[in-house]
Structures are given as C-alpha cells and as structure tokens.
Design a protein around this motif. Structure first.
Motif, mmCIF file in Angstrom:
data_model
loop_
_atom_site.group_PDB
_atom_site.id
_atom_site.type_symbol
_atom_site.label_atom_id
_atom_site.label_comp_id
_atom_site.label_asym_id
_atom_site.label_seq_id
_atom_site.Cartn_x
_atom_site.Cartn_y
_atom_site.Cartn_z
ATOM 1 N N ASP A 1 -5.201 -16.995 -17.046
ATOM 2 C CA ASP A 1 -5.094 -16.186 -15.852
ATOM 3 C C ASP A 1 -3.848 -15.297 -15.874
ATOM 4 O O ASP A 1 -3.674 -14.446 -14.989
ATOM 5 N N THR A 2 -3.003 -15.492 -16.852
ATOM 6 C CA THR A 2 -1.793 -14.683 -16.970
ATOM 7 C C THR A 2 -2.155 -13.215 -17.161
ATOM 8 O O THR A 2 -2.916 -12.866 -18.069
ATOM 9 N N ALA A 3 -1.621 -12.372 -16.285
ATOM 10 C CA ALA A 3 -1.945 -10.947 -16.313
ATOM 11 C C ALA A 3 -1.150 -10.232 -15.225
ATOM 12 O O ALA A 3 -0.515 -10.882 -14.385
ATOM 13 N N VAL A 4 -1.201 -8.918 -15.271
ATOM 14 C CA VAL A 4 -0.743 -8.133 -14.131
ATOM 15 C C VAL A 4 -1.944 -7.959 -13.201
ATOM 16 O O VAL A 4 -3.010 -7.530 -13.646
ATOM 17 N N TYR A 5 -1.762 -8.307 -11.947
ATOM 18 C CA TYR A 5 -2.840 -8.231 -10.964
ATOM 19 C C TYR A 5 -2.654 -6.981 -10.108
ATOM 20 O O TYR A 5 -1.571 -6.740 -9.563
ATOM 21 N N TYR A 6 -3.716 -6.206 -10.014
ATOM 22 C CA TYR A 6 -3.688 -4.949 -9.273
ATOM 23 C C TYR A 6 -4.625 -5.020 -8.070
ATOM 24 O O TYR A 6 -5.774 -5.454 -8.190
ATOM 25 N N CYS A 7 -4.126 -4.533 -6.966
ATOM 26 C CA CYS A 7 -4.945 -4.395 -5.763
ATOM 27 C C CYS A 7 -5.635 -3.033 -5.782
ATOM 28 O O CYS A 7 -5.076 -2.042 -6.286
ATOM 29 N N ASN A 8 -6.833 -2.988 -5.236
ATOM 30 C CA ASN A 8 -7.620 -1.762 -5.193
ATOM 31 C C ASN A 8 -8.297 -1.675 -3.834
ATOM 32 O O ASN A 8 -8.748 -2.703 -3.305
ATOM 33 N N ALA A 9 -8.395 -0.474 -3.276
ATOM 34 C CA ALA A 9 -9.022 -0.347 -1.960
ATOM 35 C C ALA A 9 -9.635 1.033 -1.768
ATOM 36 O O ALA A 9 -9.076 2.034 -2.251
ATOM 37 N N ASP A 10 -10.753 1.053 -1.064
ATOM 38 C CA ASP A 10 -11.361 2.308 -0.620
ATOM 39 C C ASP A 10 -10.838 2.583 0.785
ATOM 40 O O ASP A 10 -11.070 1.787 1.693
ATOM 41 N N VAL A 11 -10.139 3.695 0.939
ATOM 42 C CA VAL A 11 -9.481 3.993 2.207
ATOM 43 C C VAL A 11 -9.925 5.349 2.733
ATOM 44 O O VAL A 11 -9.965 6.333 1.970
ATOM 45 N N THR A 12 -10.249 5.375 4.016
ATOM 46 C CA THR A 12 -10.496 6.634 4.697
ATOM 47 C C THR A 12 -9.235 6.994 5.472
ATOM 48 O O THR A 12 -8.779 6.198 6.308
ATOM 49 N N ASN A 13 -8.665 8.148 5.169
ATOM 50 C CA ASN A 13 -7.405 8.488 5.825
ATOM 51 C C ASN A 13 -7.651 9.130 7.191
ATOM 52 O O ASN A 13 -8.791 9.266 7.645
ATOM 53 N N SER A 14 -6.559 9.504 7.834
ATOM 54 C CA SER A 14 -6.644 10.025 9.189
ATOM 55 C C SER A 14 -7.363 11.366 9.268
ATOM 56 O O SER A 14 -7.743 11.809 10.353
ATOM 57 N N ARG A 15 -7.536 12.005 8.143
ATOM 58 C CA ARG A 15 -8.315 13.256 8.089
ATOM 59 C C ARG A 15 -9.743 12.997 7.625
ATOM 60 O O ARG A 15 -10.456 13.911 7.253
ATOM 61 N N PHE A 16 -10.108 11.693 7.596
ATOM 62 C CA PHE A 16 -11.462 11.251 7.267
ATOM 63 C C PHE A 16 -11.870 11.592 5.842
ATOM 64 O O PHE A 16 -13.047 11.817 5.559
ATOM 65 N N ARG A 17 -10.896 11.623 4.979
ATOM 66 C CA ARG A 17 -11.165 11.756 3.547
ATOM 67 C C ARG A 17 -11.115 10.362 2.940
ATOM 68 O O ARG A 17 -10.172 9.613 3.175
ATOM 69 N N ASN A 18 -12.108 10.046 2.111
ATOM 70 C CA ASN A 18 -12.178 8.736 1.468
ATOM 71 C C ASN A 18 -11.720 8.819 0.027
ATOM 72 O O ASN A 18 -12.193 9.677 -0.726
ATOM 73 N N ASP A 19 -10.814 7.962 -0.338
ATOM 74 C CA ASP A 19 -10.309 7.903 -1.704
ATOM 75 C C ASP A 19 -10.142 6.454 -2.118
ATOM 76 O O ASP A 19 -10.070 5.550 -1.276
ATOM 77 N N ASN A 20 -10.037 6.240 -3.414
ATOM 78 C CA ASN A 20 -9.798 4.919 -3.967
ATOM 79 C C ASN A 20 -8.336 4.832 -4.403
ATOM 80 O O ASN A 20 -7.842 5.733 -5.071
ATOM 81 N N TYR A 21 -7.678 3.756 -4.015
ATOM 82 C CA TYR A 21 -6.246 3.605 -4.285
ATOM 83 C C TYR A 21 -5.981 2.329 -5.071
ATOM 84 O O TYR A 21 -6.716 1.327 -4.952
ATOM 85 N N TRP A 22 -4.884 2.373 -5.831
ATOM 86 C CA TRP A 22 -4.429 1.212 -6.601
ATOM 87 C C TRP A 22 -2.987 0.883 -6.216
ATOM 88 O O TRP A 22 -2.179 1.778 -5.940
ATOM 89 N N GLY A 23 -2.691 -0.409 -6.226
ATOM 90 C CA GLY A 23 -1.317 -0.831 -6.069
ATOM 91 C C GLY A 23 -0.569 -0.734 -7.392
ATOM 92 O O GLY A 23 -1.144 -0.385 -8.419
ATOM 93 N N GLN A 24 0.709 -1.084 -7.347
ATOM 94 C CA GLN A 24 1.561 -0.958 -8.538
ATOM 95 C C GLN A 24 1.436 -2.151 -9.482
ATOM 96 O O GLN A 24 1.886 -2.084 -10.623
ATOM 97 N N GLY A 25 0.829 -3.211 -9.017
ATOM 98 C CA GLY A 25 0.631 -4.389 -9.849
ATOM 99 C C GLY A 25 1.698 -5.449 -9.619
ATOM 100 O O GLY A 25 2.857 -5.133 -9.328
ATOM 101 N N THR A 26 1.304 -6.702 -9.762
ATOM 102 C CA THR A 26 2.243 -7.817 -9.657
ATOM 103 C C THR A 26 1.938 -8.799 -10.796
ATOM 104 O O THR A 26 0.777 -9.107 -11.071
ATOM 105 N N GLN A 27 2.979 -9.265 -11.450
ATOM 106 C CA GLN A 27 2.819 -10.127 -12.616
ATOM 107 C C GLN A 27 2.560 -11.567 -12.192
ATOM 108 O O GLN A 27 3.282 -12.131 -11.358
#
Length: 120
Positions: free
Chosen positions: A89-115
């Motif tokens: 299980d050793t790895a860098v773990y990244y968060c990912n999310a589909d977010v609609t911003n305040s202008r109603f644009r949808n994008d996919n985002y990634w976190g910086q990662g945690t070891q």
C-alpha cells in the motif's frame, strides 16, 4: 480558483491504520464524485476508491474490505480510512474531485499528494 488539500499520510507498520482527508476549497458551487488514487515508485497511478455525492462507493479489488471511503458534503471533504495496511500500500495518495465552481463550470481537480509508507 479551486484547491484540494490532502492530509493524514505518514509512516505506519504493517497491520496499522491511517486516515487520509481531502478538503476542497475555493469558489465552489458543488462537488460531485470524489476519489483517491495512488502511485507507487515505478508504477502507474491507480484508482483506489471513489464516492459520489449520493455516497455510492467503488473500490479497487486490492483494497476491498480494508479501506473505507466517506465524505462530508457540508465540508466538501472526503476521507479514506485505511486499515490492515500492507507494504504494497506504500505510495503517494492523491485526492481527485469533480467540482462545479461558482460560475457553474465543471472541472476535475487533483490534490498535491500525501505519502503513505507501510513498513514491514
């Protein structure tokens, strides 16, 4: 601007537990699917788990029965409870999310990662 910030990684012994958190912040209207991926040295990034806004979950076979993904919609935060950890299980773990911003644009985002490091 939207940011994903992860926390909770670290060093743990085989069989131990860790809890990762990922909070989405910024000009957010709504957060859809959130998930965790991981990348071990020399390997491709792989899906670990996902959770929809309705809390429907999906797990990689390698973590089923050991990891639990959850979310707090009011805090735009997802959690990954990792139990019975193994050295693989050793790895860098990244968060990912589909977010609609305040202008109603949808994008996919990634976190910086945690070891996450699991010692044998």
């Amino acid at each position: 601007q939207v940011h994903l910030v992860e926390s909770g990684g670290g060093l743990v012994q085989t069989g131990g537990s860790l809890r990762l958190s990922c909070a989405a912040s910024g000009s957010i209207a709504s957060v859809g699917r959130m998930g965790w991926h991981r990348q071990a040295p020399g390997k491709q990034r792989e899906l670990v788990a996902t959770i929809t806004s309705w809390r429907h979950t999906n797990y990689a076979d390698s973590v089923k029965g050991r990891f639990i993904i959850s979310r707090d919609n009011a805090k735009n935060t997802t959690y990954l409870q990792m139990n019975s950890l193994k050295p693989e299980d050793t790895a860098v773990y990244y968060c990912n999310a589909d977010v609609t911003n305040s202008r109603f644009r949808n994008d996919n985002y990634w976190g910086q990662g945690t070891q996450v490091t699991v010692s044998s």
